[in-house]
Design an enzyme around this catalytic site. Structure first.
Site, PDB file in Angstrom:
ATOM      1  N   GLY A  89       9.660 -11.732  -2.942  1.00 10.56           N
ATOM      2  CA  GLY A  89       9.398 -10.887  -1.908  1.00 10.56           C
ATOM      3  C   GLY A  89       9.317 -11.709  -1.044  1.00 10.56           C
ATOM      4  N   ASN A 139      10.116  -0.818   4.934  1.00 10.31           N
ATOM      5  CA  ASN A 139       9.203  -0.408   3.936  1.00 10.31           C
ATOM      6  C   ASN A 139       8.765   0.844   3.981  1.00 10.31           C
ATOM      7  OD1 ASN A 139       7.874  -2.924   5.395  1.00 10.31           O
ATOM      8  ND2 ASN A 139       6.260  -1.739   3.724  1.00 10.31           N
ATOM      9  N   GLN A 146      14.216  -3.829   0.168  1.00  8.84           N
ATOM     10  CA  GLN A 146      14.215  -2.281   0.038  1.00  8.84           C
ATOM     11  C   GLN A 146      15.341  -2.243   0.185  1.00  8.84           C
ATOM     12  OE1 GLN A 146      11.421  -0.351  -0.661  1.00  8.84           O
ATOM     13  NE2 GLN A 146      10.406  -1.793  -0.303  1.00  8.84           N
ATOM     14  N   SER A 206      14.043  -9.185  -4.054  1.00 10.41           N
ATOM     15  CA  SER A 206      12.311  -9.421  -5.202  1.00 10.41           C
ATOM     16  C   SER A 206      12.910  -8.342  -6.180  1.00 10.41           C
ATOM     17  CB  SER A 206      11.376  -8.809  -4.174  1.00 10.41           C
ATOM     18  OG  SER A 206       9.944  -8.134  -5.219  1.00 10.41           O
ATOM     19  N   HIS A 246      10.965  -6.823  -8.824  1.00  9.15           N
ATOM     20  CA  HIS A 246       9.965  -5.056  -9.464  1.00  9.15           C
ATOM     21  C   HIS A 246      10.444  -3.954  -8.707  1.00  9.15           C
ATOM     22  CE1 HIS A 246       6.749  -4.997  -5.817  1.00  9.15           C
ATOM     23  NE2 HIS A 246       7.153  -6.567  -5.823  1.00  9.15           N
ATOM     24  N   THR A 300       8.402 -25.025 -12.605  1.00  7.83           N
ATOM     25  CA  THR A 300       9.672 -24.442 -14.493  1.00  7.83           C
ATOM     26  C   THR A 300      10.642 -23.399 -13.929  1.00  7.83           C
ATOM     27  OG1 THR A 300       8.228 -25.769 -15.732  1.00  7.83           O
ATOM     28  CG2 THR A 300       9.237 -24.263 -16.729  1.00  7.83           C
ATOM     29  N   CYS A 327       0.737  -1.873   0.265  1.00  6.76           N
ATOM     30  CA  CYS A 327      -0.118  -3.467   0.811  1.00  6.76           C
ATOM     31  C   CYS A 327      -1.380  -2.571   1.382  1.00  6.76           C
ATOM     32  CB  CYS A 327       0.644  -4.242   1.272  1.00  6.76           C
ATOM     33  SG  CYS A 327       1.822  -4.579   0.739  1.00  6.76           S
TER      34      CYS A 327
HETATM   35  C1  LIG Z   1      10.019  -5.045   3.221  1.00  9.31           C
HETATM   36  C2  LIG Z   1       9.426  -5.201   1.989  1.00  9.31           C
HETATM   37  N1  LIG Z   1       9.962  -6.989   2.055  1.00  9.31           N
HETATM   38  C3  LIG Z   1       8.347  -8.423   1.660  1.00  9.31           C
HETATM   39  C4  LIG Z   1       7.817  -7.776   0.172  1.00  9.31           C
HETATM   40  C5  LIG Z   1       7.365  -8.323  -0.416  1.00  9.31           C
HETATM   41  O1  LIG Z   1       7.600  -8.487  -1.923  1.00  9.31           O
HETATM   42  P1  LIG Z   1       6.655  -8.786  -3.067  1.00  9.31           P
HETATM   43  O2  LIG Z   1       6.294  -7.773  -3.632  1.00  9.31           O
HETATM   44  O3  LIG Z   1       8.011  -9.220  -4.216  1.00  9.31           O
HETATM   45  O4  LIG Z   1       6.008  -9.968  -2.803  1.00  9.31           O
HETATM   46  C6  LIG Z   1       7.831  -5.817   0.270  1.00  9.31           C
HETATM   47  C7  LIG Z   1       7.052  -5.306  -0.907  1.00  9.31           C
HETATM   48  O5  LIG Z   1       7.098  -4.030  -0.511  1.00  9.31           O
HETATM   49  C8  LIG Z   1       8.660  -4.767   0.689  1.00  9.31           C
HETATM   50  O6  LIG Z   1       9.121  -4.107   1.159  1.00  9.31           O
END
Ligand SMILES: Cc1ncc(COP(=O)(O)O)c(C=O)c1O
Length: 381
Positions: free
Chosen positions: A69, A149, A178, A199, A201, A237, A325
């Site tokens: 992401g 988020n 999300q 993203s 994960h 790659t 984060c």
């Molecule tokens: C709304 C949002 N954008 C971007 C990201 C970033 O994604 P990544 O962890 O894959 O870099 C997150 C991750 O928490 C997110 O919640």
């Protein structure tokens, strides 16, 4: 263990992990190599791209693989800035974006770009009219997240898309990280959207892989230059095993999403209703359809968010302060600040984030633990 921190990351799905292992071993060739091992890898990569495009409902050549992401957000934002700088230097975003967006635009501000941050109301939603009012002749990009988020607010993407129909030259980017598996397509997909970030994960895929949707005809400059992979737009790659595994995870996360989102919504309601009985609990997420089914943010007055997180951890239950984060850095929750939640209350906030694996019984146990933790801190306060 009860894992209610799915907006931070999800556990990789066992068959997705198997796919990752199998592709790593059986299709290890470099997709750019000329021999048959390269061909095989290229084919499996193409079919992953096709599957993803089918699920997202776009053309195969509108999907570009990334490392996740953060890369997707940075790429669309900085790639637009580089590509369109001769046409303008103005960007519109919101003041509740993930740092992958907000810090990308901060960096551009230092380089001379101008950014308008559209505010949110008390519930965490922007007013589309504020986007309209912010548009200038030199606006090149509007970047708005689909689902917040921290509190789960769904932004009015379709109303913004309608406004942007009158401004066909502006790139419209939606951070959709999300949203996967939450039955939100009707609310957030729109043909006016030019770019979307995803993203792996966040939907039981592997870490370090993601993709963007980039509408045919819309150009962004590459950020990663090199051997010309991904149609010369994103070199390096290809991470074939992670990409193929992510395609599988996406299929699994979306195939039953109506029922799964319903269940998550039910679990969220159970918690929401229980919190109404606790005098010193404050809930920031609402139950209506302008909030995603899997996120509930609340505070227990007078107790710091990290203390609540650790108290639940003692019960083998895992949640977050408002975002993964900000957790370790002790950063103030930006969305709650933007919603004008007083600092003292915002630092007491925690986020519960659910997914398809969570059950009613887990929520019942969570509520039991919540009562215990609540009583404990009531006595202490
Ligand atoms: C709304 C949002 N954008 C971007 C990201 C970033 O994604 P990544 O962890 O894959 O870099 C997150 C991750 O928490 C997110 O919640």
């Amino acid at each position: 263990m009860i894992y209610f921190d799915n907006s931070a990351t999800t556990l990789i799905e066992p068959t997705v992990l198997k796919t990752y292992q199998k592709v790593s071993q059986d299709f290890f060739g470099n997709p750019s190599s000329l021999h048959h091992l390269g061909d095989q890898a290229q084919q499996i990569l193409n079919s992953a791209r096709q599957q993803i495009a089918q699920i997202i409902n776009c053309q195969t050549d509108e999907i570009y693989f990334t490392s996740g992401g953060s890369e997707g957000d940075n790429w669309v934002i900085k790639g637009t800035a580089l590509e369109k700088r001769q046409f303008g230097n103005h960007i519109i975003t919101t003041n509740v974006e993930h740092p992958a967006v907000s810090n990308a635009v901060h960096q551009l501000e230092k380089l001379g770009f101008e950014v308008t941050y559209v505010p949110v109301d008390k519930s965490g939603h922007i007013n589309p009219q504020d986007v309209q009012a912010a548009i200038r002749p030199e606006t090149i990009l509007v970047s708005i997240m689909a689902v917040n988020n921290e509190v789960g607010a769904i932004q009015p993407i379709k109303s913004v898309a309608k406004i942007l129909q009158d401004y066909p030259n502006i790139h419209f980017h939606v951070d959709a990280v999300q949203t996967v598996g939450k039955d939100l397509a009707a609310q957030i997909q729109d043909p006016r959207i030019d770019f979307m970030t995803f993203s792996g994960h966040k939907f039981h895929g592997p870490r370090g892989v993601g993709f963007i949707y980039a509408k045919n005809g819309r150009r962004i400059a590459p950020l990663i230059n090199g051997g010309g992979q991904e149609d010369n737009r994103r070199s390096g790659t290809e991470n074939t095993p992670a990409i193929v595994a992510m395609a599988r995870a996406l299929r699994l996360a979306t195939q039953d999403q109506v029922a799964q989102a319903k269940l998550q919504n039910h679990l969220r309601q159970m918690l929401y209703q229980h919190l109404q009985n606790l005098d010193n609990a404050v809930v920031f997420s609402q139950l209506d359809t302008s909030f995603a089914p899997h996120i509930l943010c609340f505070a227990l007055r007078g107790v710091r968010g990290e203390t609540i997180v650790h108290a639940f951890e003692q019960e083998d239950i895992y949640i977050s302060t408002t975002s993964a984060c900000s957790s370790r850095k002790g950063v103030e929750p930006i969305t709650l600040a933007a919603m004008h939640v007083p600092d003292q209350l915002a630092t007491s906030a925690v986020r519960v984030s659910l997914d398809a694996n969570n059950t009613i019984s887990e929520m019942q146990q969570f509520i039991k633990a919540l009562d215990k933790i609540y009583q404990h801190f009531q006595v202490l306060n």
